[in-house]
Scaffold this motif. Structure first.
Motif, PDB file in Angstrom:
ATOM      1  N   PRO A 102      28.672  34.492  44.658  1.00  0.00           N
ATOM      2  CA  PRO A 102      27.428  34.376  45.422  1.00  0.00           C
ATOM      3  C   PRO A 102      26.441  33.459  44.701  1.00  0.00           C
ATOM      4  O   PRO A 102      26.415  33.411  43.469  1.00  0.00           O
ATOM      5  CB  PRO A 102      26.908  35.816  45.474  1.00  0.00           C
ATOM      6  N   THR A 103      25.656  32.729  45.469  1.00  0.00           N
ATOM      7  CA  THR A 103      24.638  31.844  44.908  1.00  0.00           C
ATOM      8  C   THR A 103      23.270  32.246  45.442  1.00  0.00           C
ATOM      9  O   THR A 103      23.165  32.938  46.455  1.00  0.00           O
ATOM     10  CB  THR A 103      24.947  30.377  45.280  1.00  0.00           C
ATOM     11  N   PRO A 104      22.189  31.838  44.778  1.00  0.00           N
ATOM     12  CA  PRO A 104      20.848  32.273  45.185  1.00  0.00           C
ATOM     13  C   PRO A 104      20.531  31.925  46.633  1.00  0.00           C
ATOM     14  O   PRO A 104      20.931  30.873  47.136  1.00  0.00           O
ATOM     15  CB  PRO A 104      19.933  31.510  44.229  1.00  0.00           C
ATOM     16  N   ILE A 105      19.775  32.810  47.287  1.00  0.00           N
ATOM     17  CA  ILE A 105      19.370  32.561  48.678  1.00  0.00           C
ATOM     18  C   ILE A 105      18.026  31.853  48.744  1.00  0.00           C
ATOM     19  O   ILE A 105      17.541  31.559  49.828  1.00  0.00           O
ATOM     20  CB  ILE A 105      19.322  33.874  49.488  1.00  0.00           C
ATOM     21  N   GLY A 106      17.435  31.574  47.600  1.00  0.00           N
ATOM     22  CA  GLY A 106      16.155  30.868  47.578  1.00  0.00           C
ATOM     23  C   GLY A 106      15.669  30.611  46.166  1.00  0.00           C
ATOM     24  O   GLY A 106      15.385  29.486  45.774  1.00  0.00           O
ATOM     25  N   ILE A 149      15.950  42.131  72.480  1.00  0.00           N
ATOM     26  CA  ILE A 149      16.025  43.411  71.766  1.00  0.00           C
ATOM     27  C   ILE A 149      15.116  44.439  72.427  1.00  0.00           C
ATOM     28  O   ILE A 149      15.505  45.587  72.652  1.00  0.00           O
ATOM     29  CB  ILE A 149      15.658  43.224  70.279  1.00  0.00           C
ATOM     30  N   GLN A 150      13.892  44.036  72.774  1.00  0.00           N
ATOM     31  CA  GLN A 150      12.977  44.975  73.434  1.00  0.00           C
ATOM     32  C   GLN A 150      13.521  45.395  74.796  1.00  0.00           C
ATOM     33  O   GLN A 150      13.445  46.569  75.173  1.00  0.00           O
ATOM     34  CB  GLN A 150      11.603  44.354  73.591  1.00  0.00           C
ATOM     35  N   GLU A 151      14.085  44.442  75.533  1.00  0.00           N
ATOM     36  CA  GLU A 151      14.631  44.752  76.862  1.00  0.00           C
ATOM     37  C   GLU A 151      15.803  45.720  76.775  1.00  0.00           C
ATOM     38  O   GLU A 151      15.925  46.638  77.606  1.00  0.00           O
ATOM     39  CB  GLU A 151      15.083  43.458  77.542  1.00  0.00           C
ATOM     40  N   GLN A 152      16.674  45.528  75.794  1.00  0.00           N
ATOM     41  CA  GLN A 152      17.902  46.320  75.709  1.00  0.00           C
ATOM     42  C   GLN A 152      17.758  47.592  74.889  1.00  0.00           C
ATOM     43  O   GLN A 152      18.389  48.602  75.191  1.00  0.00           O
ATOM     44  CB  GLN A 152      19.027  45.457  75.110  1.00  0.00           C
ATOM     45  N   LEU A 153      16.930  47.559  73.857  1.00  0.00           N
ATOM     46  CA  LEU A 153      16.847  48.703  72.934  1.00  0.00           C
ATOM     47  C   LEU A 153      15.536  49.463  73.038  1.00  0.00           C
ATOM     48  O   LEU A 153      15.394  50.539  72.463  1.00  0.00           O
ATOM     49  CB  LEU A 153      17.041  48.230  71.480  1.00  0.00           C
ATOM     50  N   GLY A 154      14.566  48.903  73.768  1.00  0.00           N
ATOM     51  CA  GLY A 154      13.281  49.575  73.880  1.00  0.00           C
ATOM     52  C   GLY A 154      12.345  49.193  72.746  1.00  0.00           C
ATOM     53  O   GLY A 154      12.612  48.290  71.951  1.00  0.00           O
ATOM     54  N   ASN A 155      11.245  49.927  72.630  1.00  0.00           N
ATOM     55  CA  ASN A 155      10.193  49.589  71.668  1.00  0.00           C
ATOM     56  C   ASN A 155      10.466  50.217  70.300  1.00  0.00           C
ATOM     57  O   ASN A 155       9.675  51.010  69.783  1.00  0.00           O
ATOM     58  CB  ASN A 155       8.837  50.043  72.208  1.00  0.00           C
ATOM     59  N   ARG A 156      11.589  49.858  69.726  1.00  0.00           N
ATOM     60  CA  ARG A 156      11.978  50.428  68.429  1.00  0.00           C
ATOM     61  C   ARG A 156      11.192  49.794  67.281  1.00  0.00           C
ATOM     62  O   ARG A 156      10.619  48.711  67.405  1.00  0.00           O
ATOM     63  CB  ARG A 156      13.472  50.194  68.177  1.00  0.00           C
ATOM     64  N   ASN A 157      11.222  50.475  66.136  1.00  0.00           N
ATOM     65  CA  ASN A 157      10.651  49.901  64.924  1.00  0.00           C
ATOM     66  C   ASN A 157      11.564  48.787  64.417  1.00  0.00           C
ATOM     67  O   ASN A 157      12.790  48.921  64.407  1.00  0.00           O
ATOM     68  CB  ASN A 157      10.492  50.967  63.847  1.00  0.00           C
ATOM     69  N   ILE A 158      10.945  47.698  64.020  1.00  0.00           N
ATOM     70  CA  ILE A 158      11.679  46.526  63.557  1.00  0.00           C
ATOM     71  C   ILE A 158      10.965  45.959  62.334  1.00  0.00           C
ATOM     72  O   ILE A 158       9.740  46.049  62.216  1.00  0.00           O
ATOM     73  CB  ILE A 158      11.735  45.432  64.652  1.00  0.00           C
ATOM     74  N   ALA A 159      11.750  45.389  61.447  1.00  0.00           N
ATOM     75  CA  ALA A 159      11.181  44.617  60.340  1.00  0.00           C
ATOM     76  C   ALA A 159      11.809  43.234  60.355  1.00  0.00           C
ATOM     77  O   ALA A 159      13.016  43.096  60.573  1.00  0.00           O
ATOM     78  CB  ALA A 159      11.437  45.304  59.006  1.00  0.00           C
ATOM     79  N   ILE A 160      10.981  42.237  60.162  1.00  0.00           N
ATOM     80  CA  ILE A 160      11.449  40.870  60.017  1.00  0.00           C
ATOM     81  C   ILE A 160      11.215  40.446  58.572  1.00  0.00           C
ATOM     82  O   ILE A 160      10.109  40.616  58.039  1.00  0.00           O
ATOM     83  CB  ILE A 160      10.699  39.905  60.959  1.00  0.00           C
ATOM     84  N   ALA A 161      12.245  39.908  57.951  1.00  0.00           N
ATOM     85  CA  ALA A 161      12.109  39.355  56.600  1.00  0.00           C
ATOM     86  C   ALA A 161      12.433  37.866  56.674  1.00  0.00           C
ATOM     87  O   ALA A 161      13.451  37.476  57.243  1.00  0.00           O
ATOM     88  CB  ALA A 161      13.060  40.061  55.640  1.00  0.00           C
ATOM     89  N   ARG A 162      11.568  37.039  56.132  1.00  0.00           N
ATOM     90  CA  ARG A 162      11.838  35.604  56.138  1.00  0.00           C
ATOM     91  C   ARG A 162      11.484  34.990  54.790  1.00  0.00           C
ATOM     92  O   ARG A 162      10.669  35.525  54.034  1.00  0.00           O
ATOM     93  CB  ARG A 162      11.072  34.908  57.264  1.00  0.00           C
ATOM     94  N   GLU A 163      12.122  33.865  54.517  1.00  0.00           N
ATOM     95  CA  GLU A 163      11.933  33.151  53.246  1.00  0.00           C
ATOM     96  C   GLU A 163      12.180  34.084  52.055  1.00  0.00           C
ATOM     97  O   GLU A 163      11.469  34.043  51.050  1.00  0.00           O
ATOM     98  CB  GLU A 163      10.515  32.566  53.166  1.00  0.00           C
ATOM     99  N   LEU A 164      13.208  34.910  52.165  1.00  0.00           N
ATOM    100  CA  LEU A 164      13.486  35.900  51.119  1.00  0.00           C
ATOM    101  C   LEU A 164      13.708  35.238  49.762  1.00  0.00           C
ATOM    102  O   LEU A 164      14.423  34.240  49.655  1.00  0.00           O
ATOM    103  CB  LEU A 164      14.705  36.734  51.501  1.00  0.00           C
ATOM    104  N   THR A 165      13.089  35.820  48.758  1.00  0.00           N
ATOM    105  CA  THR A 165      13.130  35.441  47.336  1.00  0.00           C
ATOM    106  C   THR A 165      12.331  34.167  47.040  1.00  0.00           C
ATOM    107  O   THR A 165      12.196  33.791  45.879  1.00  0.00           O
ATOM    108  CB  THR A 165      14.560  35.264  46.787  1.00  0.00           C
ATOM    109  N   LYS A 166      11.806  33.505  48.073  1.00  0.00           N
ATOM    110  CA  LYS A 166      11.053  32.273  47.857  1.00  0.00           C
ATOM    111  C   LYS A 166       9.557  32.579  47.720  1.00  0.00           C
ATOM    112  O   LYS A 166       9.102  33.710  47.936  1.00  0.00           O
ATOM    113  CB  LYS A 166      11.282  31.302  49.011  1.00  0.00           C
ATOM    114  N   PHE A 178       7.092  31.921  49.596  1.00  0.00           N
ATOM    115  CA  PHE A 178       6.414  32.361  50.814  1.00  0.00           C
ATOM    116  C   PHE A 178       7.161  33.510  51.496  1.00  0.00           C
ATOM    117  O   PHE A 178       7.068  33.685  52.716  1.00  0.00           O
ATOM    118  CB  PHE A 178       6.244  31.188  51.774  1.00  0.00           C
ATOM    119  N   GLU A 179       7.883  34.301  50.728  1.00  0.00           N
ATOM    120  CA  GLU A 179       8.572  35.477  51.282  1.00  0.00           C
ATOM    121  C   GLU A 179       7.582  36.346  52.058  1.00  0.00           C
ATOM    122  O   GLU A 179       6.458  36.581  51.624  1.00  0.00           O
ATOM    123  CB  GLU A 179       9.190  36.297  50.148  1.00  0.00           C
ATOM    124  N   GLU A 180       8.059  36.829  53.212  1.00  0.00           N
ATOM    125  CA  GLU A 180       7.176  37.624  54.062  1.00  0.00           C
ATOM    126  C   GLU A 180       7.976  38.700  54.795  1.00  0.00           C
ATOM    127  O   GLU A 180       9.065  38.438  55.292  1.00  0.00           O
ATOM    128  CB  GLU A 180       6.486  36.717  55.088  1.00  0.00           C
TER     129      GLU A 180
END
Length: 291
Positions: free
Chosen positions: A19-23, A183-200, A202-204
């Motif tokens: 494996p190599t770094p993701i960011g 996802i909202q249409e098919q699964l309803g108003n579930r709890n979700i987390a979005i992760a972007r720019e991981l390890t960089k 501007f990770e959020e």
């Protein structure tokens, strides 16, 4: 049956999955650098990207391309070198090879030839996203990239909606809004987390309900690669209550139920029956189409 003693014969060939770094380049391990330096060849998803990594750590190991479009042609070449006693590393552009990246086929081929496969631990975006999401980690289902077409995406989510496991998806910045809508249409108003720019830098992480994340997405410029972490179902559907509704059905009748009653294709019906019965899809296919 195959039994591998990974370190019994150090003179034999081996395929290292590295494996190599993701960011963040600091996430590479000492062991990974040692392996990348010592092998006779590195098979890389994109040699240009891997060359940058090697240059950063002052490594000069030869590179060869191994990607989605040439993996079949490369397989025999790499296998022959491993059989001759050479050690070869396989890397993807970022993260763990074979996880939504090339590599599975060569790993399988090496094992079938009774050669060694040694996997190094390391960076993986899905697990980082899961752990940072705040959603349950005791049971999770990694899917990877959902289909691009809305209809196909909806079918896959319909297949997954009864799982109690936390769901993990990868998504590009160009399709993240549409995917959240489906996802909202098919699964309803579930709890979700979005992760972007991981390890960089501007990770959020953005955490909330499907509705909240959709509102957020409408007002943000989407950049970077995304991990979507979606809460599993918290209640049983009508078909899940009591004894399994399909227990009295044969495999063929089970598949036909989804074709005739739900309007699924035979391919999607087989997938759903496999999920219901918790057995490999190929077993359902064998029974339905062959036996």
């Amino acid at each position: 049956m195959n039994i591998q003693k990974s370190f019994d014969d150090e003179t034999a060939g081996v395929l290292y999955v590295v494996p190599t770094p993701i960011g963040n380049l600091e996430d590479i391990t000492f062991r990974a650098l040692k392996i990348l330096k010592s092998v006779s060849l590195i098979a890389a998803e994109d040699t240009r990207n891997t060359k940058k990594l090697l240059n950063h750590f002052e490594l000069s190991t030869p590179l060869i391309s191994y990607h989605e479009h040439n993996k079949t042609a490369r397989e025999e070449q790499l296998l022959e070198r491993i059989k001759r006693g050479e050690s070869i590393a396989i890397v993807s552009d970022a993260g763990m090879p074979t996880i939504s990246d090339p590599g599975f086929e060569i790993v399988q081929a090496v094992i079938e030839e009774d050669q060694r496969v040694v996997v190094l631990p390391g960076a993986n975006a899905a697990l980082c996203g899961l752990i940072g999401s705040g959603l349950p980690t005791d049971e999770f289902y990694f899917y990877g990239f959902l289909p691009r077409k809305k209809k196909d995406k909806a079918l896959e989510l319909d297949r997954l909606k009864r799982l109690k496991a936390t769901l993990l998806f990868y998504e590009s910045p160009y399709r993240i809004k549409d995917t959240l809508k489906v996802i909202q249409e098919q699964l309803g108003n579930r709890n979700i987390a979005i992760a972007r720019e991981l390890t960089k830098r501007f990770e959020e992480f953005v955490r909330g309900t499907a509705e909240e994340l959709l509102n957020w997405a409408e007002n943000v410029e989407m950049r970077g690669e995304f991990v979507l972490v979606v809460e599993g179902t918290s209640h049983a559907t009508e078909e899940d209550k009591g004894d399994a509704w399909w227990e009295s059905l044969s495999v063929v009748a089970h598949v036909n139920h989804y074709i005739e009653e739900k309007g699924l294709s035979s391919k999607d019906a087989i997938k759903q029956a496999a999920v219901d019965r918790n057995i490999p899809k190929r077993d359902i296919y064998q029974t339905y189409h062959i036996e």
